[in-house]
Design a protein around this motif. Structure first.
Motif, PDB file in Angstrom:
ATOM      1  N   VAL A 195       0.833  -1.203   0.000  1.00  0.00           N
ATOM      2  CA  VAL A 195       0.000   0.000   0.000  1.00  0.00           C
ATOM      3  C   VAL A 195       0.871   1.259   0.000  1.00  0.00           C
ATOM      4  CG1 VAL A 195      -1.614   1.368   1.370  1.00  0.00           C
ATOM      5  CG2 VAL A 195      -2.007  -1.083   1.071  1.00  0.00           C
ATOM      6  N   ILE A 196       1.919   1.253   0.829  1.00  0.00           N
ATOM      7  CA  ILE A 196       2.825   2.408   0.895  1.00  0.00           C
ATOM      8  C   ILE A 196       3.565   2.587  -0.426  1.00  0.00           C
ATOM      9  CG2 ILE A 196       4.840   3.388   2.049  1.00  0.00           C
ATOM     10  CD1 ILE A 196       2.225   3.383   3.682  1.00  0.00           C
ATOM     11  N   ALA A 197       3.963   1.472  -1.048  1.00  0.00           N
ATOM     12  CA  ALA A 197       4.664   1.546  -2.335  1.00  0.00           C
ATOM     13  C   ALA A 197       3.749   2.118  -3.417  1.00  0.00           C
ATOM     14  CB  ALA A 197       5.162   0.164  -2.739  1.00  0.00           C
ATOM     15  N   ILE A 198       2.504   1.670  -3.444  1.00  0.00           N
ATOM     16  CA  ILE A 198       1.541   2.177  -4.424  1.00  0.00           C
ATOM     17  C   ILE A 198       1.293   3.660  -4.197  1.00  0.00           C
ATOM     18  CG2 ILE A 198      -0.905   2.114  -5.070  1.00  0.00           C
ATOM     19  CD1 ILE A 198      -0.744  -0.952  -4.710  1.00  0.00           C
ATOM     20  N   ASP A 199       1.137   4.055  -2.956  1.00  0.00           N
ATOM     21  CA  ASP A 199       0.896   5.461  -2.623  1.00  0.00           C
ATOM     22  C   ASP A 199       2.056   6.341  -3.094  1.00  0.00           C
ATOM     23  OD1 ASP A 199      -0.462   7.658  -1.263  1.00  0.00           O
ATOM     24  OD2 ASP A 199       1.123   7.512   0.236  1.00  0.00           O
ATOM     25  N   THR A 200       3.272   5.898  -2.839  1.00  0.00           N
ATOM     26  CA  THR A 200       4.461   6.656  -3.252  1.00  0.00           C
ATOM     27  C   THR A 200       4.570   6.728  -4.765  1.00  0.00           C
ATOM     28  OG1 THR A 200       5.604   5.939  -1.239  1.00  0.00           O
ATOM     29  CG2 THR A 200       6.964   6.821  -3.019  1.00  0.00           C
ATOM     30  N   TRP A 201       4.297   5.622  -5.426  1.00  0.00           N
ATOM     31  CA  TRP A 201       4.353   5.548  -6.893  1.00  0.00           C
ATOM     32  C   TRP A 201       3.388   6.539  -7.523  1.00  0.00           C
ATOM     33  CZ3 TRP A 201       1.832   1.028 -10.026  1.00  0.00           C
ATOM     34  CH2 TRP A 201       2.167   1.155 -11.372  1.00  0.00           C
ATOM     35  N   ILE A 202       2.156   6.544  -7.055  1.00  0.00           N
ATOM     36  CA  ILE A 202       1.145   7.434  -7.625  1.00  0.00           C
ATOM     37  C   ILE A 202       1.469   8.894  -7.325  1.00  0.00           C
ATOM     38  CG2 ILE A 202      -1.290   8.135  -7.410  1.00  0.00           C
ATOM     39  CD1 ILE A 202      -2.012   5.182  -7.226  1.00  0.00           C
ATOM     40  N   THR A 203       2.010   9.163  -6.140  1.00  0.00           N
ATOM     41  CA  THR A 203       2.359  10.538  -5.769  1.00  0.00           C
ATOM     42  C   THR A 203       3.445  11.105  -6.676  1.00  0.00           C
ATOM     43  OG1 THR A 203       1.746  10.198  -3.454  1.00  0.00           O
ATOM     44  CG2 THR A 203       3.291  11.995  -3.922  1.00  0.00           C
ATOM     45  N   LYS A 204       4.427  10.290  -7.010  1.00  0.00           N
ATOM     46  CA  LYS A 204       5.605  10.778  -7.722  1.00  0.00           C
ATOM     47  C   LYS A 204       5.517  10.661  -9.242  1.00  0.00           C
ATOM     48  CE  LYS A 204       8.917   9.954  -3.968  1.00  0.00           C
ATOM     49  NZ  LYS A 204      10.161   9.263  -3.572  1.00  0.00           N
ATOM     50  N   GLN A 205       4.618   9.817  -9.745  1.00  0.00           N
ATOM     51  CA  GLN A 205       4.683   9.467 -11.161  1.00  0.00           C
ATOM     52  C   GLN A 205       4.428  10.640 -12.106  1.00  0.00           C
ATOM     53  OE1 GLN A 205       1.711   6.876 -13.069  1.00  0.00           O
ATOM     54  NE2 GLN A 205       3.406   5.631 -13.818  1.00  0.00           N
ATOM     55  N   ASN A 206       3.474  11.504 -11.792  1.00  0.00           N
ATOM     56  CA  ASN A 206       3.041  12.508 -12.772  1.00  0.00           C
ATOM     57  C   ASN A 206       3.166  13.935 -12.266  1.00  0.00           C
ATOM     58  OD1 ASN A 206       2.016  10.753 -15.018  1.00  0.00           O
ATOM     59  ND2 ASN A 206       0.769   9.958 -13.343  1.00  0.00           N
ATOM     60  N   ARG A 207       4.215  14.212 -11.529  1.00  0.00           N
ATOM     61  CA  ARG A 207       4.413  15.553 -10.990  1.00  0.00           C
ATOM     62  C   ARG A 207       4.515  16.613 -12.082  1.00  0.00           C
ATOM     63  NH1 ARG A 207       8.848  14.552  -6.118  1.00  0.00           N
ATOM     64  NH2 ARG A 207       7.345  13.796  -4.548  1.00  0.00           N
ATOM     65  N   SER A 208       5.050  16.229 -13.237  1.00  0.00           N
ATOM     66  CA  SER A 208       5.291  17.207 -14.300  1.00  0.00           C
ATOM     67  C   SER A 208       4.006  17.726 -14.936  1.00  0.00           C
ATOM     68  CB  SER A 208       6.173  16.596 -15.391  1.00  0.00           C
ATOM     69  OG  SER A 208       5.520  15.492 -15.999  1.00  0.00           O
ATOM     70  N   VAL A 209       2.888  17.034 -14.736  1.00  0.00           N
ATOM     71  CA  VAL A 209       1.625  17.473 -15.346  1.00  0.00           C
ATOM     72  C   VAL A 209       0.611  17.929 -14.284  1.00  0.00           C
ATOM     73  CG1 VAL A 209       1.872  16.126 -17.448  1.00  0.00           C
ATOM     74  CG2 VAL A 209       0.808  15.075 -15.433  1.00  0.00           C
ATOM     75  N   ILE A 210       1.102  18.178 -13.082  1.00  0.00           N
ATOM     76  CA  ILE A 210       0.252  18.695 -12.013  1.00  0.00           C
ATOM     77  C   ILE A 210       0.727  20.104 -11.693  1.00  0.00           C
ATOM     78  CG2 ILE A 210      -0.476  18.429  -9.612  1.00  0.00           C
ATOM     79  CD1 ILE A 210      -0.209  15.422  -9.949  1.00  0.00           C
ATOM     80  N   TYR A 211      -0.158  21.069 -11.856  1.00  0.00           N
ATOM     81  CA  TYR A 211       0.201  22.484 -11.713  1.00  0.00           C
ATOM     82  C   TYR A 211      -0.405  23.075 -10.441  1.00  0.00           C
ATOM     83  CZ  TYR A 211       1.522  22.021 -16.611  1.00  0.00           C
ATOM     84  OH  TYR A 211       2.108  21.617 -17.783  1.00  0.00           O
ATOM     85  N   THR A 212       0.440  23.774  -9.707  1.00  0.00           N
ATOM     86  CA  THR A 212      -0.027  24.483  -8.511  1.00  0.00           C
ATOM     87  C   THR A 212      -0.056  25.990  -8.713  1.00  0.00           C
ATOM     88  OG1 THR A 212       2.234  24.509  -7.624  1.00  0.00           O
ATOM     89  CG2 THR A 212       0.817  22.670  -6.963  1.00  0.00           C
ATOM     90  N   GLU A 213       0.658  26.481  -9.734  1.00  0.00           N
ATOM     91  CA  GLU A 213       0.703  27.911 -10.025  1.00  0.00           C
ATOM     92  C   GLU A 213      -0.102  28.212 -11.289  1.00  0.00           C
ATOM     93  OE1 GLU A 213       1.999  30.165  -8.093  1.00  0.00           O
ATOM     94  OE2 GLU A 213       2.752  28.665  -6.670  1.00  0.00           O
ATOM     95  N   LEU A 214      -1.042  29.119 -11.171  1.00  0.00           N
ATOM     96  CA  LEU A 214      -1.919  29.461 -12.286  1.00  0.00           C
ATOM     97  C   LEU A 214      -1.131  29.951 -13.496  1.00  0.00           C
ATOM     98  CD1 LEU A 214      -4.835  29.817 -13.289  1.00  0.00           C
ATOM     99  CD2 LEU A 214      -4.817  32.102 -12.256  1.00  0.00           C
ATOM    100  N   SER A 215      -0.080  30.728 -13.261  1.00  0.00           N
ATOM    101  CA  SER A 215       0.700  31.302 -14.363  1.00  0.00           C
ATOM    102  C   SER A 215       1.415  30.245 -15.192  1.00  0.00           C
ATOM    103  CB  SER A 215       1.720  32.304 -13.815  1.00  0.00           C
ATOM    104  OG  SER A 215       2.615  31.663 -12.912  1.00  0.00           O
ATOM    105  N   GLU A 216       1.633  29.071 -14.643  1.00  0.00           N
ATOM    106  CA  GLU A 216       2.366  28.013 -15.338  1.00  0.00           C
ATOM    107  C   GLU A 216       1.456  27.089 -16.141  1.00  0.00           C
ATOM    108  OE1 GLU A 216       4.589  25.984 -12.366  1.00  0.00           O
ATOM    109  OE2 GLU A 216       5.904  27.699 -11.924  1.00  0.00           O
ATOM    110  N   VAL A 217       0.162  27.227 -15.992  1.00  0.00           N
ATOM    111  CA  VAL A 217      -0.773  26.314 -16.655  1.00  0.00           C
ATOM    112  C   VAL A 217      -0.873  26.646 -18.145  1.00  0.00           C
ATOM    113  CG1 VAL A 217      -3.150  25.480 -16.740  1.00  0.00           C
ATOM    114  CG2 VAL A 217      -2.109  26.063 -14.536  1.00  0.00           C
TER     115      VAL A 217
END
Length: 244
Positions: free
Chosen positions: A23-45
């Motif tokens: 469960v911990i491995a799956i959680d870590t995998w999903i958290t890290k896999q797609n960071r490049s397509v998750i935006y937190t800053e509006l100006s970068e979208v």
């Protein structure tokens, strides 16, 4: 007998440990896999034209659900900055008195969205359903999802593993951390997402005929397509010996 009980206890303990580690491995995998397509800053979208808003209940009892409100706020910010022109509101339509897409539609109309800019998916019962139906029913393979960070990570995991070109804009999360109940629920949802994608090949509960969103991108493609050369008009290659 005692020895048998000890062996059984050790076996159960091993199963519990392996399950916990998985469960911990799956959680870590999903958290890290797609960071490049998750935006937190509006100006970068980047511009996406279509925003997929994942539904949730507007009220928890008589209290406004901030998860809902922050998704509305984030979508409005994208719209005002010209990042999206249409919204696809996807959620549960369990019964007449509970209709997540229609509830969101009313709020977006109050914010200045037009009827033509709002599209409703009444069969977004789960994240997988919402993401897959955006492509299969509403005929878009490029859109930006709007939801909270933890939900973004799971939505992008699903989208990217079924070849959907989606990104996600992070809406504010109420409080500094998730409650223990919500954290456990998300862990289980992530395990189920892995099983759905790689073991069970789970499909949305409902599909149906296409209802294409006539976005600016789609209209541009329709206008340009008659201008593109047909295969008959293409020049004959010098050699056909080289293949990909």
């Amino acid at each position: 007998m005692l020895r048998y009980c000890l062996l059984t206890l050790k076996g159960l303990l091993l199963v519990v440990v392996l399950a916990f580690v998985s469960v911990i491995a799956i959680d870590t995998w999903i958290t890290k896999q797609n960071r490049s397509v998750i935006y937190t800053e509006l100006s970068e979208v980047p511009d996406f034209d279509i925003g997929l808003v994942l539904g949730t209940s507007k009220y928890l009892g008589r209290t406004l659900n901030l998860y809902y409100q922050y998704r509305i706020d984030a979508t409005q910010a994208l719209f005002e900055q010209g990042k999206i022109n249409h919204v696809l509101l996807s959620g549960d339509n369990a019964h007449r008195s509970y209709n997540e897409p229609w509830t969101m539609k009313r709020d977006f109309l109050k914010l200045g969205f037009t009827e033509e800019q709002i599209h409703l998916d009444y069969a977004g019962f789960r994240t997988l359903d919402s993401v897959v139906r955006a492509k299969e029913i509403f005929d878009t393979n490029r859109f930006i999802v709007i939801t909270q960070q933890f939900h973004c990570e799971r939505a992008m995991f699903i989208a990217r593993n079924i070849d959907i070109d989606a990104s996600c804009f992070v809406a504010q999360t109420p409080g500094e951390t998730l409650s223990l109940k919500l954290r456990v629920r998300e862990l289980l949802a992530r395990v189920k997402a892995v099983l759905d994608l790689f073991i069970f090949n789970t499909q949305p509960k409902f599909l149906g005929p296409k209802e294409p969103i006539h976005s600016e991108e789609a209209l541009s493609e329709e206008v340009l397509s008659p201008l593109l050369p047909t295969s008959a008009a293409l020049p004959t290659p010098v050699s056909s010996a080289v293949t990909n």
